[in-house]
Design a protein around this motif. Structure first.
Motif, PDB file in Angstrom:
ATOM      1  N   GLU A 180       0.789  -1.222   0.000  1.00 31.00           N
ATOM      2  CA  GLU A 180       0.000   0.000   0.000  1.00 31.00           C
ATOM      3  C   GLU A 180       0.826   1.279   0.000  1.00 31.00           C
ATOM      4  OE1 GLU A 180      -2.784  -0.508   3.175  1.00 31.00           O
ATOM      5  OE2 GLU A 180      -3.785  -2.162   2.155  1.00 31.00           O
ATOM      6  N   GLY A 181       2.070   1.245   0.427  1.00 32.45           N
ATOM      7  CA  GLY A 181       2.897   2.442   0.457  1.00 32.45           C
ATOM      8  C   GLY A 181       3.417   2.876  -0.895  1.00 32.45           C
ATOM      9  N   GLY A 182       3.357   2.030  -1.890  1.00 31.01           N
ATOM     10  CA  GLY A 182       3.852   2.341  -3.219  1.00 31.01           C
ATOM     11  C   GLY A 182       4.689   1.206  -3.769  1.00 31.01           C
ATOM     12  N   SER A 183       5.037   1.319  -5.044  1.00 27.40           N
ATOM     13  CA  SER A 183       5.813   0.273  -5.688  1.00 27.40           C
ATOM     14  C   SER A 183       6.654   0.877  -6.802  1.00 27.40           C
ATOM     15  CB  SER A 183       4.881  -0.814  -6.241  1.00 27.40           C
ATOM     16  OG  SER A 183       5.630  -1.954  -6.598  1.00 27.40           O
ATOM     17  N   ILE A 184       7.312   0.041  -7.568  1.00 29.97           N
ATOM     18  CA  ILE A 184       8.133   0.487  -8.682  1.00 29.97           C
ATOM     19  C   ILE A 184       7.221   0.745  -9.871  1.00 29.97           C
ATOM     20  CG2 ILE A 184      10.001  -0.150 -10.260  1.00 29.97           C
ATOM     21  CD1 ILE A 184      11.054  -1.977  -7.971  1.00 29.97           C
ATOM     22  N   HIS A 185       7.383   1.916 -10.476  1.00 28.55           N
ATOM     23  CA  HIS A 185       6.568   2.292 -11.630  1.00 28.55           C
ATOM     24  C   HIS A 185       6.669   1.216 -12.720  1.00 28.55           C
ATOM     25  CE1 HIS A 185       4.424   4.959 -14.281  1.00 28.55           C
ATOM     26  NE2 HIS A 185       5.333   4.730 -15.207  1.00 28.55           N
ATOM     27  N   GLY A 186       5.532   0.769 -13.194  1.00 28.31           N
ATOM     28  CA  GLY A 186       5.496  -0.253 -14.238  1.00 28.31           C
ATOM     29  C   GLY A 186       5.344  -1.668 -13.720  1.00 28.31           C
ATOM     30  N   SER A 187       5.446  -1.850 -12.402  1.00 30.47           N
ATOM     31  CA  SER A 187       5.273  -3.197 -11.848  1.00 30.47           C
ATOM     32  C   SER A 187       3.782  -3.484 -11.662  1.00 30.47           C
ATOM     33  CB  SER A 187       6.011  -3.338 -10.512  1.00 30.47           C
ATOM     34  OG  SER A 187       5.422  -2.515  -9.522  1.00 30.47           O
ATOM     35  N   ILE A 188       3.466  -4.768 -11.538  1.00 23.08           N
ATOM     36  CA  ILE A 188       2.104  -5.176 -11.215  1.00 23.08           C
ATOM     37  C   ILE A 188       2.122  -5.850  -9.852  1.00 23.08           C
ATOM     38  CG2 ILE A 188       1.375  -5.376 -13.629  1.00 23.08           C
ATOM     39  CD1 ILE A 188       1.618  -8.420 -13.368  1.00 23.08           C
ATOM     40  N   ASN A 189       0.984  -5.860  -9.190  1.00 23.75           N
ATOM     41  CA  ASN A 189       0.897  -6.443  -7.859  1.00 23.75           C
ATOM     42  C   ASN A 189       0.139  -7.762  -7.923  1.00 23.75           C
ATOM     43  OD1 ASN A 189      -1.004  -6.143  -4.968  1.00 23.75           O
ATOM     44  ND2 ASN A 189       1.190  -6.375  -4.887  1.00 23.75           N
ATOM     45  N   ILE A 190       0.819  -8.846  -7.583  1.00 22.24           N
ATOM     46  CA  ILE A 190       0.217 -10.167  -7.443  1.00 22.24           C
ATOM     47  C   ILE A 190       0.650 -10.674  -6.074  1.00 22.24           C
ATOM     48  CG2 ILE A 190      -0.018 -12.505  -8.339  1.00 22.24           C
ATOM     49  CD1 ILE A 190       1.014 -11.471 -11.049  1.00 22.24           C
ATOM     50  N   PRO A 191      -0.179 -10.523  -5.047  1.00 28.50           N
ATOM     51  CA  PRO A 191       0.238 -10.978  -3.719  1.00 28.50           C
ATOM     52  C   PRO A 191       0.632 -12.459  -3.718  1.00 28.50           C
ATOM     53  CG  PRO A 191      -1.729  -9.629  -3.560  1.00 28.50           C
ATOM     54  CD  PRO A 191      -1.494  -9.895  -5.023  1.00 28.50           C
ATOM     55  N   ALA A 192       1.751 -12.752  -3.088  1.00 25.87           N
ATOM     56  CA  ALA A 192       2.268 -14.123  -3.047  1.00 25.87           C
ATOM     57  C   ALA A 192       1.240 -15.099  -2.494  1.00 25.87           C
ATOM     58  CB  ALA A 192       3.547 -14.175  -2.210  1.00 25.87           C
ATOM     59  N   GLN A 193       0.419 -14.630  -1.558  1.00 22.87           N
ATOM     60  CA  GLN A 193      -0.577 -15.492  -0.926  1.00 22.87           C
ATOM     61  C   GLN A 193      -1.621 -15.998  -1.914  1.00 22.87           C
ATOM     62  OE1 GLN A 193       0.595 -12.573   0.090  1.00 22.87           O
ATOM     63  NE2 GLN A 193       1.065 -12.653   2.259  1.00 22.87           N
ATOM     64  N   SER A 194      -1.787 -15.319  -3.043  1.00 23.49           N
ATOM     65  CA  SER A 194      -2.785 -15.742  -4.028  1.00 23.49           C
ATOM     66  C   SER A 194      -2.145 -16.280  -5.311  1.00 23.49           C
ATOM     67  CB  SER A 194      -3.710 -14.570  -4.378  1.00 23.49           C
ATOM     68  OG  SER A 194      -2.970 -13.527  -4.986  1.00 23.49           O
ATOM     69  N   LEU A 195      -0.838 -16.427  -5.323  1.00 24.57           N
ATOM     70  CA  LEU A 195      -0.138 -16.799  -6.556  1.00 24.57           C
ATOM     71  C   LEU A 195      -0.207 -18.281  -6.913  1.00 24.57           C
ATOM     72  CD1 LEU A 195       1.814 -16.174  -8.923  1.00 24.57           C
ATOM     73  CD2 LEU A 195       3.675 -16.637  -7.308  1.00 24.57           C
ATOM     74  N   TYR A 196       0.080 -19.141  -5.974  1.00 25.83           N
ATOM     75  CA  TYR A 196       0.363 -20.544  -6.302  1.00 25.83           C
ATOM     76  C   TYR A 196      -0.680 -21.194  -7.213  1.00 25.83           C
ATOM     77  CZ  TYR A 196       1.987 -25.299  -6.006  1.00 25.83           C
ATOM     78  OH  TYR A 196       2.440 -26.547  -6.336  1.00 25.83           O
ATOM     79  N   ASN A 197      -1.936 -21.103  -6.843  1.00 24.31           N
ATOM     80  CA  ASN A 197      -2.984 -21.761  -7.642  1.00 24.31           C
ATOM     81  C   ASN A 197      -3.229 -21.076  -8.982  1.00 24.31           C
ATOM     82  OD1 ASN A 197      -3.473 -23.823  -5.759  1.00 24.31           O
ATOM     83  ND2 ASN A 197      -4.790 -22.476  -4.573  1.00 24.31           N
ATOM     84  N   ALA A 198      -2.781 -19.835  -9.116  1.00 23.20           N
ATOM     85  CA  ALA A 198      -3.002 -19.084 -10.351  1.00 23.20           C
ATOM     86  C   ALA A 198      -1.793 -19.118 -11.293  1.00 23.20           C
ATOM     87  CB  ALA A 198      -3.351 -17.643 -10.007  1.00 23.20           C
TER      88      ALA A 198
END
Length: 148
Positions: free
Chosen positions: A56-74
């Motif tokens: 929530e504090g910010g990220s690198i411009h151009g990156s996408i957010n995929i939380p690790a907790q929801s990654l494995y099955n997807a």
């Protein structure tokens, strides 16, 4: 006598990665990738921030957010999207790239290996967002705040 109420870590619901050594890319290399593709419509890499609440504090411009907790099955879905887009490098990071980023990178690389995928590579950005944020002004200027 008190009963222990320690919850299992989120990743215990998924198989442990078989390897402990992910492919790595430095923040300097990532910054160069971002600079070299600023004016291009197509990129052959994707930069993924796997943080959840701390994103929530910010990220690198151009990156996408995929939380690790929801990654494995997807993973199969993300693989198909990246493959269709011509992605060659999937670059993961979290706070320090020592936990969630590493785990995500290893899981994704194992999936690539299971598909005999040789054109796409999964890697972590060494040092994560914390290393990026303290690396100097050229890095800080490429941070995007949540509300932008």
């Amino acid at each position: 006598m008190e009963a222990s109420t320690t919850a299992a870590p989120w990743y215990s619901a998924y198989p442990a990665p078989k390897s402990s050594e992910p492919n790595k890319v430095t923040r300097e290399e990532v910054l160069e990738l971002l600079r070299s593709t600023e004016n291009l419509d197509a990129k052959d890499f994707v930069l993924i921030d796997v943080r959840r609440n701390d994103y929530e504090g910010g990220s690198i411009h151009g990156s996408i957010n995929i939380p690790a907790q929801s990654l494995y099955n997807a993973i199969p879905i993300w693989y198909n999207l990246f493959k269709a887009a011509g992605v060659k490098r999937v670059i993961w990071f979290c706070g320090s790239s020592g936990g969630r980023g590493t785990r995500s990178s290893l899981w994704f690389q194992e999936y690539l290996d299971s598909k005999n995928e040789t054109e796409m590579k999964s890697m972590i950005m060494v040092g994560g967002i914390k290393g990026w944020a303290v690396a100097g002004s050229e890095y800080v200027h490429s941070l995007t705040m949540k509300d932008e």
